[in-house]
Scaffold this motif. Structure first.
Motif, mmCIF file in Angstrom:
data_model
loop_
_atom_site.group_PDB
_atom_site.id
_atom_site.type_symbol
_atom_site.label_atom_id
_atom_site.label_comp_id
_atom_site.label_asym_id
_atom_site.label_seq_id
_atom_site.Cartn_x
_atom_site.Cartn_y
_atom_site.Cartn_z
ATOM 1 N N ILE A 263 -48.589 6.139 -45.470
ATOM 2 C CA ILE A 263 -49.355 5.650 -46.624
ATOM 3 C C ILE A 263 -50.794 5.352 -46.207
ATOM 4 O O ILE A 263 -51.749 5.772 -46.871
ATOM 5 C CB ILE A 263 -48.689 4.393 -47.227
ATOM 6 N N LYS A 264 -50.943 4.672 -45.106
ATOM 7 C CA LYS A 264 -52.273 4.275 -44.626
ATOM 8 C C LYS A 264 -53.111 5.493 -44.224
ATOM 9 O O LYS A 264 -54.258 5.641 -44.631
ATOM 10 C CB LYS A 264 -52.109 3.321 -43.448
ATOM 11 N N ASN B 81 -54.352 7.857 -47.084
ATOM 12 C CA ASN B 81 -55.175 7.240 -48.141
ATOM 13 C C ASN B 81 -54.501 7.322 -49.510
ATOM 14 O O ASN B 81 -55.162 7.529 -50.522
ATOM 15 C CB ASN B 81 -56.576 7.863 -48.201
ATOM 16 N N SER B 82 -53.195 7.160 -49.524
ATOM 17 C CA SER B 82 -52.467 7.140 -50.796
ATOM 18 C C SER B 82 -52.358 5.698 -51.284
ATOM 19 O O SER B 82 -52.698 4.761 -50.562
ATOM 20 C CB SER B 82 -51.079 7.762 -50.634
ATOM 21 N N GLN B 83 -51.920 5.555 -52.515
ATOM 22 C CA GLN B 83 -51.810 4.228 -53.110
ATOM 23 C C GLN B 83 -50.393 3.985 -53.581
ATOM 24 O O GLN B 83 -49.737 4.896 -54.090
ATOM 25 C CB GLN B 83 -52.737 4.109 -54.313
ATOM 26 N N VAL C 196 -48.274 2.737 -56.366
ATOM 27 C CA VAL C 196 -48.474 2.543 -57.805
ATOM 28 C C VAL C 196 -47.589 1.425 -58.328
ATOM 29 O O VAL C 196 -48.018 0.583 -59.100
ATOM 30 C CB VAL C 196 -48.178 3.854 -58.578
ATOM 31 N N LEU D 183 -45.679 6.331 -54.816
ATOM 32 C CA LEU D 183 -46.965 6.556 -54.168
ATOM 33 C C LEU D 183 -47.765 7.564 -54.983
ATOM 34 O O LEU D 183 -47.200 8.527 -55.492
ATOM 35 C CB LEU D 183 -46.771 7.145 -52.766
ATOM 36 N N LYS E 235 -51.126 10.115 -54.629
ATOM 37 C CA LYS E 235 -52.038 10.750 -53.676
ATOM 38 C C LYS E 235 -52.906 11.751 -54.424
ATOM 39 O O LYS E 235 -52.390 12.586 -55.168
ATOM 40 C CB LYS E 235 -51.241 11.477 -52.585
#
Length: 175
Positions: free
Chosen positions: A109-110, A113-115, A117, A126, A128
């Motif tokens: 994840i880090k 650069n995904s988030q 949700v 996630l 992306k």
């Protein structure tokens, strides 16, 4: 000629049946549409189709010519990947236990650069955004852990060079 990726931009009136006729142009030539997105454009009452295909420049040139013959189509363009700025988006649904139990998931994840949700008791989602290869890479990294659901959007793109569509429409209105 070698095959390569092309992004086709089609500016048109928003009429029923146009998508079917455009997809028929690809069908007749046995060319697969890899990605398709339709949205409003920078011009009021004009829609923009963004179509991604993997073919030769000769074929994409012929296809754009056929698309422009459709009555509702104002103008169509094609660009290589190098001539565009583009993004895709994807959502990954993953088992929630992995978020807390697998350190590697947190690293993915880090690093990607995904988030996150949403996080629920049974799953987390996630998001992306990025280029196709970045999403494919993240998919490949998450696959061993089990992806419950996956969805990817069509490409959205703008050309690096100025598109003359707005000037063309302004000229058309004045005539």
């Amino acid at each position: 000629m070698a095959k390569q990726w092309f992004t086709i931009s089609v500016y048109s009136e928003n009429n029923v049946g146009l998508l079917n006729r455009i997809s028929g142009i690809f069908l007749k030539r046995h060319i697969n549409i890899e990605s398709l997105n339709v949205s409003k454009s920078e011009i009021d009452y004009v829609s923009k189709f963004t179509i991604v295909v993997n073919t030769t420049e000769k074929w994409v040139h012929n296809i754009v010519g056929q698309i422009e013959k459709q009555i509702e189509v104002i103008k169509a363009f094609y660009h290589t990947d190098e001539e565009t700025i583009y993004q895709e988006s994807a959502l990954f649904k993953i088992d929630s236990a992995l978020l807390f139990d697998e350190r590697q998931i947190q690293n993915i994840i880090k690093e990607s650069n995904s988030q996150i949700v949403t996080v629920g008791r049974d799953f987390f989602v996630l998001a992306k955004s990025g280029r196709r290869n970045e999403i494919d890479e993240m998919h490949d990294q998450l696959k061993p852990y089990g992806i419950m659901q996956f969805v990817r959007s069509g490409r959205i793109a703008v050309s690096k060079d100025e598109m003359q569509i707005s000037a063309m429409l302004e000229d058309f209105k004045q005539n």
